[in-house]
Design an enzyme around this catalytic site. Structure first.
Site, PDB file in Angstrom:
ATOM      1  N   GLY A  12       0.840  -1.200   0.000  1.00  0.00           N
ATOM      2  CA  GLY A  12       0.000   0.000   0.000  1.00  0.00           C
ATOM      3  C   GLY A  12       0.869   1.243   0.000  1.00  0.00           C
ATOM      4  O   GLY A  12       2.079   1.178   0.257  1.00  0.00           O
ATOM      5  N   LEU A  13       0.234   2.365  -0.280  1.00  0.00           N
ATOM      6  CA  LEU A  13       0.934   3.650  -0.326  1.00  0.00           C
ATOM      7  C   LEU A  13       1.586   3.987   1.011  1.00  0.00           C
ATOM      8  O   LEU A  13       1.160   3.474   2.061  1.00  0.00           O
ATOM      9  CB  LEU A  13      -0.061   4.768  -0.671  1.00  0.00           C
ATOM     10  CG  LEU A  13      -0.706   4.739  -2.056  1.00  0.00           C
ATOM     11  CD1 LEU A  13      -1.815   5.790  -2.127  1.00  0.00           C
ATOM     12  CD2 LEU A  13       0.341   4.976  -3.141  1.00  0.00           C
ATOM     13  N   GLY A  17      -0.999   2.517   6.303  1.00  0.00           N
ATOM     14  CA  GLY A  17      -1.230   1.796   7.562  1.00  0.00           C
ATOM     15  C   GLY A  17      -0.525   0.452   7.690  1.00  0.00           C
ATOM     16  O   GLY A  17      -0.825  -0.332   8.596  1.00  0.00           O
ATOM     17  N   SER A  86       6.038  -1.961  -1.651  1.00  0.00           N
ATOM     18  CA  SER A  86       6.037  -2.971  -2.727  1.00  0.00           C
ATOM     19  C   SER A  86       5.108  -2.577  -3.877  1.00  0.00           C
ATOM     20  O   SER A  86       4.072  -3.212  -4.091  1.00  0.00           O
ATOM     21  CB  SER A  86       5.740  -4.379  -2.204  1.00  0.00           C
ATOM     22  OG  SER A  86       4.870  -4.433  -1.120  1.00  0.00           O
TER      23      SER A  86
END
Ligand SMILES: Nc1ncnc2c1ncn2[C@@H]1O[C@H](COP(=O)(O)OP(=O)(O)O)[C@@H](O)[C@H]1O
Ligand SMILES: [Mg+2]
Length: 176
Positions: A12-13, A17, A86
């Site tokens: 995730g960006l 989180g 990733s």
């Protein structure tokens, strides 16, 4: 006591989180009898991947190293939890294919507006001003997974709710 290893792969960006959920889940997984190791992107870049930058090639190398270690851990009965952006689907899939234990890809989703608003590390501001180049989501690509095992939306869920979705999946697959 469970000793089935698995890799819990967060993607995730920045600010979505990943680290928060890894930290939240660690004591819960330990309580359920798992041996847990977290491979956090920021930390890995200080040791295992020290010296690597943010070109596509270096990002891929960083992720391959994390995947390599996660595979060693998970095939030896550990819960390997990875928390790195990733961004490229092809490398994530390559790691999925080489991983011998269960591989659970968790899409830690939040819209760009949300993570930019959070700007937990002040990096989006720097990326927008051009002070940081090749920043994922702003000036570098992010390829979200098309068919992740679990998807959480941290713009709508509490940490507990997102964490529970992941735990429910692991229970359902009898991994915990
Ligand atoms: N459901 C949720 N899951 C995870 N983090 C959340 C959630 N809701 C809000 N947040 C907040 O989002 C931020 C995520 O930051 P962080 O975990 O450092 O992101 P990352 O490691 O992906 O860069 C934290 O401030 C956290 O409290
Ligand atoms: Mg993080």
């Amino acid at each position: 006591m469970s000793n089935k290893g698995f890799t819990l792969w967060f993607t995730g960006l920045s600010g979505s989180g990943k680290s928060t959920l890894a930290e939240y889940l660690t004591p819960i997984l330990k309580e359920r009898g798992c041996k847990v190791e977290v491979l956090d992107g920021d930390e890995v870049r200080e040791n295992l991947s020290k010296g690597l930058g943010f070109s596509k090639e270096d990002r891929d190398t960083n992720i391959r190293r994390i995947g390599y270690v996660a595979n060693l851990l998970s095939r030896n009965g550990c819960a390997a939890v990875t928390a790195a952006i990733s961004p490229y689907a092809a490398v994530r899939n390559e790691i999925r294919d080489l991983t011998t234990a269960a591989f659970i890809e968790v899409y830690v989703y939040a819209p760009l507006e949300c993570v930019e608003e959070r700007d937990t590390k002040g990096l989006y501001k720097k990326a927008r001003s051009g002070e940081i180049k090749n920043f994922t989501g702003i000036s570098d690509p992010y390829e979200g997974p098309e068919d992740p095992e679990v998807r959480v939306d941290t713009s709508k869920e509490t940490i507990e709710e997102s964490g529970q979705k992941i735990l429910d999946y692991l229970s359902e697959k009898e991994l915990i």
